[in-house]
Design an enzyme around this catalytic site. Structure first.
Site, PDB file in Angstrom:
ATOM      1  N   THR A   8       0.858  -1.278  -0.034  1.00  0.00           N
ATOM      2  CA  THR A   8       0.018   0.100  -0.104  1.00  0.00           C
ATOM      3  C   THR A   8       1.007   1.225   0.085  1.00  0.00           C
ATOM      4  O   THR A   8       2.124   1.179   0.023  1.00  0.00           O
ATOM      5  CB  THR A   8      -0.877   0.129   1.025  1.00  0.00           C
ATOM      6  OG1 THR A   8      -1.778   0.954   0.983  1.00  0.00           O
ATOM      7  CG2 THR A   8      -0.284   0.505   2.489  1.00  0.00           C
ATOM      8  N   GLY A  52      -2.925   5.632  10.027  1.00  0.00           N
ATOM      9  CA  GLY A  52      -3.111   4.882   8.601  1.00  0.00           C
ATOM     10  C   GLY A  52      -2.008   3.672   8.769  1.00  0.00           C
ATOM     11  O   GLY A  52      -1.198   3.744   9.669  1.00  0.00           O
ATOM     12  N   SER A 131       4.864   0.175   0.426  1.00  0.00           N
ATOM     13  CA  SER A 131       5.566   0.127  -0.603  1.00  0.00           C
ATOM     14  C   SER A 131       5.789   1.155  -1.575  1.00  0.00           C
ATOM     15  O   SER A 131       6.764   1.406  -2.097  1.00  0.00           O
ATOM     16  CB  SER A 131       5.080  -1.272  -1.637  1.00  0.00           C
ATOM     17  OG  SER A 131       3.774  -1.019  -1.811  1.00  0.00           O
ATOM     18  N   ALA A 163       0.985   5.946  -7.114  1.00  0.00           N
ATOM     19  CA  ALA A 163       0.496   4.937  -7.775  1.00  0.00           C
ATOM     20  C   ALA A 163       0.677   4.702  -9.198  1.00  0.00           C
ATOM     21  O   ALA A 163       0.617   3.462  -9.831  1.00  0.00           O
ATOM     22  CB  ALA A 163      -1.170   5.426  -7.865  1.00  0.00           C
TER      23      ALA A 163
END
Length: 179
Positions: A8, A52, A131, A163
């Protein structure tokens, strides 16, 4: 050294008086995408703390629960709660097996808590894990220094940049902001 969790991207910061954390929504098991819209960030302790996670989802939920218990115990004191969680994480036989990282913020502090019991408070107040964390970190630093974007947009754009590079990160972004 903080371990790399492949699953993530989470990034958070305080900028322009706003404290924000965000993550992507992808859950990956091995080489397969299992879910596109997971929520990996949340508000804790009466909406005064943002958190998070990166790593195994079940492990992260356990850590969220334990961290929230510490926040309750210490009246929302982020630093003290993080230290107590890290102590338990290091010494508890069960918790030591958990594979996750937490990024936690309040209006004054931004911390990364690792499964080895380490607590890191970055000099620049930007936390990034997972990651794609390093990709999001450099994007957030650059955007904060060279644009007039508000905190939520810095987080969003940083996650979108990650992303584009990290195969474990998608563009289904979830952002939480302290009011």
């Amino acid at each position: 050294m903080l371990e790399t969790i492949h699953s993530t991207t989470v990034v958070g910061l305080t900028h322009g008086g706003r404290t924000v954390i965000g993550s992507d929504g992808q859950v990956t098991v091995g080489a397969a995408v299992m879910k596109q819209h997971a929520k990996k960030v949340r508000r804790l302790y009466n909406d005064t703390v943002l958190a998070g996670f990166a790593g195994a989802a079940a492990d992260a939920f356990t850590l969220f629960e334990r961290f929230e218990d510490q926040l309750q115990r210490y009246g929302g004191n982020l630093l003290r709660s993080a230290v107590e969680l890290a102590k338990h994480w290091r010494t508890d036989k069960y918790l030591r097996q958990l594979e996750a990282l937490l990024a936690v913020l309040d209006r004054e502090h931004a911390l990364i808590i690792s499964g080895t019991g380490e607590i890191v408070e970055p000099d620049d107040g930007i936390v990034a894990i997972g990651s794609g964390g390093n990709y999001a970190l450099v994007a957030a630093r650059t955007l904060r220094a060279h644009t007039g974007l508000p905190a939520a947009e810095i987080v969003r754009e940083s996650l979108l940049s990650a992303a584009d590079i990290c195969i474990y990160t998608n563009k289904n972004i979830i952002i939480e902001e302290l009011s």
